[in-house]
Structure formats: C-alpha cells, structure tokens
Design a protein around this motif. Structure first.
Motif, PDB file in Angstrom:
ATOM      1  N   MET A   4       0.824  -1.208   0.000  1.00 24.47           N
ATOM      2  CA  MET A   4       0.000   0.000   0.000  1.00 24.47           C
ATOM      3  C   MET A   4       0.858   1.258   0.000  1.00 24.47           C
ATOM      4  SD  MET A   4      -3.109  -1.038   2.598  1.00 24.47           S
ATOM      5  CE  MET A   4      -4.075   0.407   2.144  1.00 24.47           C
ATOM      6  N   ALA A   5       2.022   1.203   0.675  1.00 26.66           N
ATOM      7  CA  ALA A   5       2.859   2.398   0.794  1.00 26.66           C
ATOM      8  C   ALA A   5       3.649   2.695  -0.467  1.00 26.66           C
ATOM      9  CB  ALA A   5       3.819   2.240   1.985  1.00 26.66           C
ATOM     10  N   ALA A   6       4.092   1.640  -1.173  1.00 23.51           N
ATOM     11  CA  ALA A   6       4.948   1.839  -2.345  1.00 23.51           C
ATOM     12  C   ALA A   6       4.296   2.709  -3.419  1.00 23.51           C
ATOM     13  CB  ALA A   6       5.362   0.483  -2.925  1.00 23.51           C
ATOM     14  N   PRO A   7       3.053   2.441  -3.841  1.00 26.40           N
ATOM     15  CA  PRO A   7       2.448   3.306  -4.851  1.00 26.40           C
ATOM     16  C   PRO A   7       2.183   4.719  -4.339  1.00 26.40           C
ATOM     17  CG  PRO A   7       0.879   1.655  -4.094  1.00 26.40           C
ATOM     18  CD  PRO A   7       2.206   1.263  -3.562  1.00 26.40           C
ATOM     19  N   SER A  65       3.759   7.960  -6.085  1.00 25.33           N
ATOM     20  CA  SER A  65       2.838   8.979  -6.592  1.00 25.33           C
ATOM     21  C   SER A  65       3.093  10.356  -6.001  1.00 25.33           C
ATOM     22  CB  SER A  65       1.391   8.571  -6.292  1.00 25.33           C
ATOM     23  OG  SER A  65       1.054   7.357  -6.930  1.00 25.33           O
ATOM     24  N   SER A  66       3.709  10.409  -4.814  1.00 26.98           N
ATOM     25  CA  SER A  66       3.803  11.685  -4.107  1.00 26.98           C
ATOM     26  C   SER A  66       5.210  12.241  -3.966  1.00 26.98           C
ATOM     27  CB  SER A  66       3.197  11.542  -2.704  1.00 26.98           C
ATOM     28  OG  SER A  66       3.894  10.555  -1.963  1.00 26.98           O
ATOM     29  N   ILE A 122       1.387  13.456 -10.717  1.00 26.40           N
ATOM     30  CA  ILE A 122       1.514  12.046 -10.332  1.00 26.40           C
ATOM     31  C   ILE A 122       2.260  11.260 -11.403  1.00 26.40           C
ATOM     32  CG2 ILE A 122       0.230   9.920  -9.898  1.00 26.40           C
ATOM     33  CD1 ILE A 122      -1.913  11.618  -8.542  1.00 26.40           C
ATOM     34  N   LEU A 123       1.926  11.501 -12.669  1.00 25.51           N
ATOM     35  CA  LEU A 123       2.618  10.816 -13.760  1.00 25.51           C
ATOM     36  C   LEU A 123       4.105  11.144 -13.762  1.00 25.51           C
ATOM     37  CD1 LEU A 123       0.073  11.209 -16.708  1.00 25.51           C
ATOM     38  CD2 LEU A 123       0.684   9.094 -15.501  1.00 25.51           C
ATOM     39  N   THR A 124       4.429  12.405 -13.475  1.00 26.20           N
ATOM     40  CA  THR A 124       5.830  12.814 -13.422  1.00 26.20           C
ATOM     41  C   THR A 124       6.554  12.125 -12.267  1.00 26.20           C
ATOM     42  OG1 THR A 124       5.262  14.979 -14.353  1.00 26.20           O
ATOM     43  CG2 THR A 124       7.382  14.795 -13.233  1.00 26.20           C
ATOM     44  N   SER A 125       5.871  12.002 -11.138  1.00 24.62           N
ATOM     45  CA  SER A 125       6.460  11.330  -9.984  1.00 24.62           C
ATOM     46  C   SER A 125       6.745   9.866 -10.301  1.00 24.62           C
ATOM     47  CB  SER A 125       5.510  11.441  -8.785  1.00 24.62           C
ATOM     48  OG  SER A 125       6.156  11.077  -7.586  1.00 24.62           O
ATOM     49  N   TRP A 126       5.797   9.195 -10.943  1.00 25.06           N
ATOM     50  CA  TRP A 126       6.003   7.802 -11.341  1.00 25.06           C
ATOM     51  C   TRP A 126       7.147   7.683 -12.349  1.00 25.06           C
ATOM     52  CZ3 TRP A 126       4.337   3.089  -9.816  1.00 25.06           C
ATOM     53  CH2 TRP A 126       3.286   3.048  -8.894  1.00 25.06           C
ATOM     54  N   SER A 127       7.237   8.626 -13.271  1.00 18.75           N
ATOM     55  CA  SER A 127       8.314   8.607 -14.265  1.00 18.75           C
ATOM     56  C   SER A 127       9.680   8.749 -13.597  1.00 18.75           C
ATOM     57  CB  SER A 127       8.116   9.723 -15.290  1.00 18.75           C
ATOM     58  OG  SER A 127       6.947   9.516 -16.051  1.00 18.75           O
ATOM     59  N   ALA A 128       9.758   9.628 -12.590  1.00 17.89           N
ATOM     60  CA  ALA A 128      11.022   9.827 -11.876  1.00 17.89           C
ATOM     61  C   ALA A 128      11.439   8.561 -11.142  1.00 17.89           C
ATOM     62  CB  ALA A 128      10.880  10.991 -10.892  1.00 17.89           C
ATOM     63  N   VAL A 129      10.469   7.876 -10.537  1.00 19.39           N
ATOM     64  CA  VAL A 129      10.766   6.628  -9.835  1.00 19.39           C
ATOM     65  C   VAL A 129      11.176   5.538 -10.825  1.00 19.39           C
ATOM     66  CG1 VAL A 129       9.770   4.780  -8.430  1.00 19.39           C
ATOM     67  CG2 VAL A 129       9.274   7.168  -7.878  1.00 19.39           C
ATOM     68  N   TRP A 179      16.246   6.071  -1.408  1.00 22.26           N
ATOM     69  CA  TRP A 179      15.642   7.248  -0.785  1.00 22.26           C
ATOM     70  C   TRP A 179      14.483   6.829   0.123  1.00 22.26           C
ATOM     71  CZ3 TRP A 179      16.618  11.584   1.050  1.00 22.26           C
ATOM     72  CH2 TRP A 179      15.659  12.572   1.240  1.00 22.26           C
ATOM     73  N   ALA A 180      13.651   5.908  -0.339  1.00 23.07           N
ATOM     74  CA  ALA A 180      12.536   5.426   0.484  1.00 23.07           C
ATOM     75  C   ALA A 180      13.061   4.767   1.752  1.00 23.07           C
ATOM     76  CB  ALA A 180      11.683   4.444  -0.316  1.00 23.07           C
ATOM     77  N   PHE A 181      14.151   3.997   1.623  1.00 21.74           N
ATOM     78  CA  PHE A 181      14.749   3.344   2.788  1.00 21.74           C
ATOM     79  C   PHE A 181      15.273   4.380   3.784  1.00 21.74           C
ATOM     80  CE2 PHE A 181      18.681   1.866   4.851  1.00 21.74           C
ATOM     81  CZ  PHE A 181      18.158   0.832   5.626  1.00 21.74           C
ATOM     82  N   LEU A 182      15.954   5.408   3.286  1.00 26.25           N
ATOM     83  CA  LEU A 182      16.503   6.440   4.167  1.00 26.25           C
ATOM     84  C   LEU A 182      15.384   7.209   4.871  1.00 26.25           C
ATOM     85  CD1 LEU A 182      19.404   7.833   1.931  1.00 26.25           C
ATOM     86  CD2 LEU A 182      19.621   6.464   4.033  1.00 26.25           C
ATOM     87  N   VAL A 183      14.314   7.504   4.136  1.00 25.71           N
ATOM     88  CA  VAL A 183      13.173   8.197   4.743  1.00 25.71           C
ATOM     89  C   VAL A 183      12.589   7.349   5.870  1.00 25.71           C
ATOM     90  CG1 VAL A 183      10.808   8.984   4.347  1.00 25.71           C
ATOM     91  CG2 VAL A 183      12.616   9.559   2.705  1.00 25.71           C
ATOM     92  N   MET A 184      12.408   6.063   5.609  1.00 29.47           N
ATOM     93  CA  MET A 184      11.846   5.164   6.616  1.00 29.47           C
ATOM     94  C   MET A 184      12.784   5.038   7.814  1.00 29.47           C
ATOM     95  SD  MET A 184      10.701   1.159   6.226  1.00 29.47           S
ATOM     96  CE  MET A 184      12.397   0.643   5.866  1.00 29.47           C
TER      97      MET A 184
END
Length: 255
Positions: free
Chosen positions: A169-172, A176-177, A195-202, A212-217
């Motif tokens: 649930m958290a990954a999308p 998206s954000s 949102i599309l731009t965010s997905w493109s960057a990921v 980055w997600a790991f460091l944030v967590m």
C-alpha cells in the motif's frame, strides 16, 4: 475528456543513487538556515504523534496503522518546507510568512491530493487493524504486546504479512507523491500530470528512489524511537531534502 487522456509526464532525468545523501546534506543546510520554521513543523508532527500514543496506547491495533498512515499523509504537511527551500534557492528571505503563504492559498490541487492521501492513510489504518485483530487472538493491545507476540513470534507469518500488505500500500503512495507534491507547490500543473511525473522519476531511477525510500523510513524510525523528539529535526530535514530531490529529478525546462 481527450485532454485528460493526453496528459503526459514532465521530463525527468536519471541521477546517481548516491545523490540521495546530497539531498540530505542540502536539506540539513536549509534546516539550519531557517531552524525555527523547521523545528515548528517537526514539533507539530511530534505533538500529533504524542496525541496518537495517548489516545491509542492500549489499542495497538489502531496505533500501528495510525502511525504508518500518518506517515503517508506527512508529505502534504511539508508543503511549507518546500516553499522555504524554494525561497532559499532563489536567494529570497524565508520565514513563517513563506509557509503561511502556501497554507493560506488553499490550493485546490494540494487540497485534493491531501484528501486522497488521507483516504489512503485511513484505508491502511483499517487494514492494519483488521490484520492485527483478526490474525491474533486475543489482539495485541500494547506496543510491548505487539513486539512480543507479533514481531518476535516463534511462528512467523502475521508480522511478515503485515509488512507485505503495508509495503504494497505504501509503495504506490510513495511513487505517486515523492515528486508530485513539491511539483504542485512549484509549478502550475495538474494533479494527474504531477503524479505521472512522480512515477516517471521513480521508474527512471529505481535504485536511487528505493534507497531514498529506505533512508526516509530509517530516519523516521529514528525520530519515533527517540520518544518522538527526533522528529523535530528529522521531519524538516526530510522535507527540505525532498524539495532538492524534486529539483534534481524533474527537468526545469519541461514546463
């Protein structure tokens, strides 16, 4: 109708994975440039976390989901920090007035995004509560109970399921954000395009954004693990760093 279907992502760039640490360094610099603005954001979120602890300490099936659901909504609460980082980047004076200008605008795009994140966060609270109450009898009622009977249980299964469902649930939401919200603060683009731009960057930087997600967590857990006091520093540093991540990942000339 056709205009919506033709919405495209803004151009993004690939960056080195270690730039995540540069984002944190820049976030720290922005924080130290306007410390009281940052500490105020962190203090508000820390107080909200303390309120959650007070209200649901003996109902951990609610508390576990509420905390993680709150983290899903936290990026929208950091819009003032993005505005501060933008002002500092432009060489402008940044203060509480900079934050208030963003909040007082009641930008409909940010409001819609915030309501969407709130709905998703609420959905996770309900899902988390259902997993803990239905998968464990009697339900875990305190953090110590959850740690002993779920995390350290001799029979694996429930904790792993809880992590997998939470991650799914958290990954999308993250994808998206992570770029979309600072993009909405900075430019006049629609929510769908953001949102599309965010997905493109990921998608263009899977390793970098996973790190980055790991460091944030990790940093958020450190903030929570210091009796919430660390959030006064972690929240603003991550907020400012997110702005610099957006600036690195989205091509400026794409507007």
């Amino acid at each position: 109708m056709s205009d919506r279907l033709n919405v495209r992502s803004l151009r993004v760039r690939k960056v080195h994975s270690l730039r995540t640490f540069l984002w944190l360094a820049r976030g720290w610099k922005d924080f130290t440039s306007t410390p009281w603005v940052g500490v105020s954001h962190g203090l508000l979120m820390g107080l909200f976390g303390a309120l959650l602890l007070w209200q649901a300490w003996d109902r951990f099936w609610v508390l576990a989901g509420a905390f993680s659901g709150f983290l899903l909504v936290a990026p929208i609460l950091s819009t003032g920090l993005y505005a501060v980082s933008r002002a500092l980047l432009r060489g402008e004076r940044a203060s509480f007035a900079t934050v208030w200008q963003v909040w007082a605008s009641l930008d409909a795009r940010l409001v819609r995004f915030g309501l969407l994140l709130t709905a998703l966060g609420t959905g996770w609270v309900v899902t988390s509560a259902a997993l803990i109450t239905l998968g464990l009898q009697p339900p875990a009622t305190t953090p110590d109970d959850f740690l002993r009977r779920v995390v350290l249980a001799t029979d694996p299964g429930l904790f792993e399921l809880w992590l997998v469902v939470g991650g799914a649930m958290a990954a999308p939401v993250f994808a998206s954000s992570v770029v979309a919200i600072p993009l909405l603060v900075d430019r006049q683009v629609g929510v769908q395009q953001a949102i599309l731009t965010s997905w493109s960057a990921v998608a263009a930087n899977p390793v970098c954004m996973s790190l980055w997600a790991f460091l944030v967590m990790l940093l958020t857990l450190v903030g929570l693990g210091t009796c919430l006091l660390g959030l006064m520093i972690v929240i603003p540093v991550l907020g400012h760093a997110t702005w610099h991540a957006y600036r690195d990942l989205v091509v400026r000339e794409a507007v």
